[in-house]
Scaffold this active site. Structure first.
Site, PDB file in Angstrom:
ATOM      1  N   SER A   1       0.483  -5.603  11.536  1.00  0.00           N
ATOM      2  CA  SER A   1      -0.129  -4.525  12.277  1.00  0.00           C
ATOM      3  C   SER A   1      -0.430  -5.229  13.794  1.00  0.00           C
ATOM      4  O   SER A   1      -0.601  -6.271  13.888  1.00  0.00           O
ATOM      5  CB  SER A   1      -1.243  -4.307  11.607  1.00  0.00           C
TER       6      SER A   1
HETATM    7  N1  SAM Z   1      -1.420  -6.871   6.409  1.00  0.00           N
HETATM    8  C1  SAM Z   1      -0.060  -7.292   6.786  1.00  0.00           C
HETATM    9  C2  SAM Z   1      -0.069  -8.375   7.861  1.00  0.00           C
HETATM   10  O1  SAM Z   1      -1.050  -8.879   8.259  1.00  0.00           O
HETATM   11  O2  SAM Z   1       1.088  -8.677   8.440  1.00  0.00           O
HETATM   12  C3  SAM Z   1       0.628  -5.860   7.196  1.00  0.00           C
HETATM   13  C4  SAM Z   1       0.934  -4.969   6.319  1.00  0.00           C
HETATM   14  S1  SAM Z   1       2.339  -3.901   6.463  1.00  0.00           S
HETATM   15  C5  SAM Z   1       1.478  -2.854   7.555  1.00  0.00           C
HETATM   16  C6  SAM Z   1       2.006  -2.874   4.797  1.00  0.00           C
HETATM   17  C7  SAM Z   1       2.585  -4.068   3.624  1.00  0.00           C
HETATM   18  O3  SAM Z   1       2.332  -3.381   2.596  1.00  0.00           O
HETATM   19  C8  SAM Z   1       3.964  -4.139   3.607  1.00  0.00           C
HETATM   20  O4  SAM Z   1       4.428  -5.413   3.519  1.00  0.00           O
HETATM   21  C9  SAM Z   1       4.334  -3.278   2.466  1.00  0.00           C
HETATM   22  O5  SAM Z   1       5.571  -3.822   1.652  1.00  0.00           O
HETATM   23  C10 SAM Z   1       3.004  -3.361   1.353  1.00  0.00           C
HETATM   24  N2  SAM Z   1       3.109  -2.595   0.477  1.00  0.00           N
HETATM   25  C11 SAM Z   1       3.236  -1.428   0.426  1.00  0.00           C
HETATM   26  N3  SAM Z   1       2.921  -0.683  -0.853  1.00  0.00           N
HETATM   27  C12 SAM Z   1       2.388  -1.499  -1.538  1.00  0.00           C
HETATM   28  C13 SAM Z   1       1.792  -1.849  -2.951  1.00  0.00           C
HETATM   29  N4  SAM Z   1       1.981  -0.580  -3.852  1.00  0.00           N
HETATM   30  N5  SAM Z   1       1.503  -2.967  -3.262  1.00  0.00           N
HETATM   31  C14 SAM Z   1       1.528  -3.930  -2.435  1.00  0.00           C
HETATM   32  N6  SAM Z   1       1.977  -3.982  -1.341  1.00  0.00           N
HETATM   33  C15 SAM Z   1       2.442  -2.909  -0.832  1.00  0.00           C
END
Ligand code: SAM
Length: 224
Positions: free
Chosen positions: A61
């Site tokens: 993000s």
């Molecule tokens: N917090 C992260 C960082 O600091 O880099 C950025 C997160 S990114 C915007 C969103 C993440 O959520 C992705 O890596 C995606 O694979 C994960 N995601 C999506 N659905 C999910 C779920 N049901 N459970 C766990 N992770 C999930």
């Protein structure tokens, strides 16, 4: 590349914009080297206020979004925090910086390769002791370590998954982007000491989708 100078410049911009506000959150931004959480090819952009690709169609993000979500969550020393969506591990490191040494962050990631990436980045940056990365569907939370003082979801959700409010301690706080696939509102959910849940809208935002049991379903995701 003088990363500490670039980091300081970005922090000053985020303070001026009013998204970084409290001294301890500002300090956490000073302590965590974002360049260690971005792919090698993007290192030079580590201190540009923008999301960056981390592979598998996912992103780290933008720093301003990390600042807004962290300020809204109000992490405190000793807190037990659940993050849904480990991605690069950067947000987890910021949270760890705020809750350590007694507190702990559990960060759940659905893509195993990204969970391994987050774990490697957190180790290099010196946060493995305070963050446990788990592979799984975080849309249903992580019941084994509940209740949590704070929960942060870093992917867009069609609603507020009931298991997350259940796994939140009374007196706790949850921040989660809720809305449609291409536009959401950051919701701040509080559970008071009598366990009453209330919520308010923070800012508009755009996140990659939360998948899994309580996330967006296959037919919606095909629209992306
Ligand atoms: N917090 C992260 C960082 O600091 O880099 C950025 C997160 S990114 C915007 C969103 C993440 O959520 C992705 O890596 C995606 O694979 C994960 N995601 C999506 N659905 C999910 C779920 N049901 N459970 C766990 N992770 C999930």
């Amino acid at each position: 590349m003088n990363y500490s100078r670039l980091r300081e410049k970005l922090i000053n911009e985020l303070i001026k914009e009013g998204v970084l506000r409290t001294p301890k959150v500002i300090n956490a931004f000073r302590m965590v080297p974002r360049e260690l959480f971005v792919n090698e090819g993007f290192r030079e952009l580590a201190y540009v206020d923008s999301p960056l690709p981390i592979g598998y169609g996912q992103t780290i993000s933008a720093p301003s979004m990390v600042a807004i979500m962290t300020e809204e969550l109000k992490p405190a020393k000793g807190d037990k925090i659940l993050e849904v969506g480990a991605g690069s591990g950067y947000q987890a490191a910021i949270l760890a910086e705020l809750v350590k040494p007694e507190g702990h962050v559990w960060s759940i990631e659905v893509i195993p390769e990204l969970a391994a990436y987050a774990e490697r980045n957190l180790k290099r940056a010196g946060y493995s002791e305070y963050v446990t990365v788990v592979v799984g569907d975080g849309s249903a939370g992580l019941p084994e370590n509940a209740p949590y003082d704070k929960i942060m979801v870093t992917a867009a959700s069609p609603g507020i998954p009931e298991p997350l409010t259940k796994q939140l301690r009374c007196g706790g706080r949850l921040v989660i982007p809720v809305g449609r696939l291409h536009l959401q509102v950051l919701k701040v959910v509080t559970k008071d000491l009598k366990c009453q849940v209330s919520m308010r809208d923070s800012v508009p935002c755009v996140f990659v989708p939360l998948v899994g049991k309580y996330g967006f379903r296959e037919p919606d995701l095909k629209l992306l």
